[in-house]
Design an enzyme around this catalytic site. Structure first.
Site: not given
Length: 308
Positions: A147-149, A244
């Site tokens: 997962l993105d930060r 993203n």
């Protein structure tokens, strides 16, 4: 004169430290629940479930919380005598499920999923590695997806390399439902739809093309749950899982994710990216059992959508 054969020069024997575990060897196939009820004579099903929930039952040095976990001859079941030894608490990470093969967690926004060249310790990967090493120094976790930060929500890691490869190589067959909730800018025109484009990682950002330009095909299904206060609450289902992806696809529709300055949002009313992975459903890579995990929508998301 009688000789002292204690090997301790006549002194009292030094007492051994109490064993940390009660160990039960597995001699025949059985499910963990029935095995413990048989070995721990008189223990109730409720008590066994409590032991599992309290994370004090291990199978081959790995914490096991699944009551119907299939045991095989040669395995060993350990019941810890040290209360709370395996309790896990971290402000950025919560364990939702764990067994000998995988671990499912909910991470907060702001925490990296995996180590990078610049950040190795403040990551979910590092935190979980330190945790699993408590039971055995050789234990470690293996990355399956990310997962993105800035994105919060549910994700999973493998606890051995074979499980990691099984999950990665068969991801689309094993994972059958993966959903996010997001708040985007403006009133979404459609109640539901699908975004299909080719994404290319440009390092600082990901670009999107409506035609095949050599990028990776990416598909996101969306459903509009509510429109209010100049925002739209969206449920998003991934058919592919590119870097993203949701953020780029929402920007391409003209409705960037709230708080996402990188992809065109100029406001940040929540002080965070309004994107949360709230649902993850998959078939267990060893048992084939359906595993379903879901968390509530974050409270700040709901508050932002309250009509004023």
């Amino acid at each position: 004169m009688a000789r002292n054969n204690s090997g301790n020069n006549g002194r009292r024997p030094i007492p051994r430290a109490a064993a940390k575990y009660t160990i039960y060897p597995v001699n025949e196939p059985a499910e963990l629940m029935e095995f413990l009820m048989k070995k721990m004579d008189g223990i109730s099903r409720t008590r066994v479930k409590a032991l599992l929930a309290n994370r004090v039952v291990l199978v081959d040095n790995n914490i096991q919380t699944q009551y119907n976990f299939p045991l095989k001859p040669g395995m060993k079941v350990q019941v810890s005598r040290e209360k709370n030894k395996h309790e896990f608490r971290h402000p950025m990470l919560k364990i939702l499920y764990e067994d000998a093969y995988l671990i499912v967690v909910e991470k907060k926004e702001g925490l990296l999923s995996v180590a990078t060249d610049h950040q190795k310790e403040r990551t979910a990967q590092h935190i979980l590695n330190e945790y699993v090493k408590r039971t055995h120094r050789n234990n470690r976790i293996f990355v399956v997806h990310r997962l993105d930060r800035e994105t919060s929500g549910i994700m999973m890691y493998a606890k051995d390399e074979k499980t990691q490869h099984t999950l990665r190589d068969n991801w689309h067959d094993i994972v059958y439902d993966r959903r996010y909730v997001s708040i985007v800018m403006g009133d979404m025109e459609k109640d539901q739809g699908t975004v299909r484009s080719w994404l290319t990682d440009r390092k600082l950002y990901v670009s999107s093309s409506p035609v095949d330009d050599g990028g990776k095909l990416s598909i996101t299904h969306y459903r509009t749950i509510k429109r209010a206060n100049g925002y739209s609450l969206m449920e998003l289902q991934l058919e592919t899982g590119r870097k993203n992806q949701i953020r780029v696809h929402m920007q391409s529709l003209g409705h960037p994710v709230v708080g996402d300055a990188r992809y065109g949002c100029e406001t940040d009313p929540l002080g965070r990216l309004a994107l949360h992975a709230f649902k993850l459903c998959f078939y267990h890579p060893l048992t084939g059992e359906r595993m379903e995990f879901e968390t509530p929508y974050p409270a700040p998301f709901k508050n932002l959508m309250l009509r004023k």
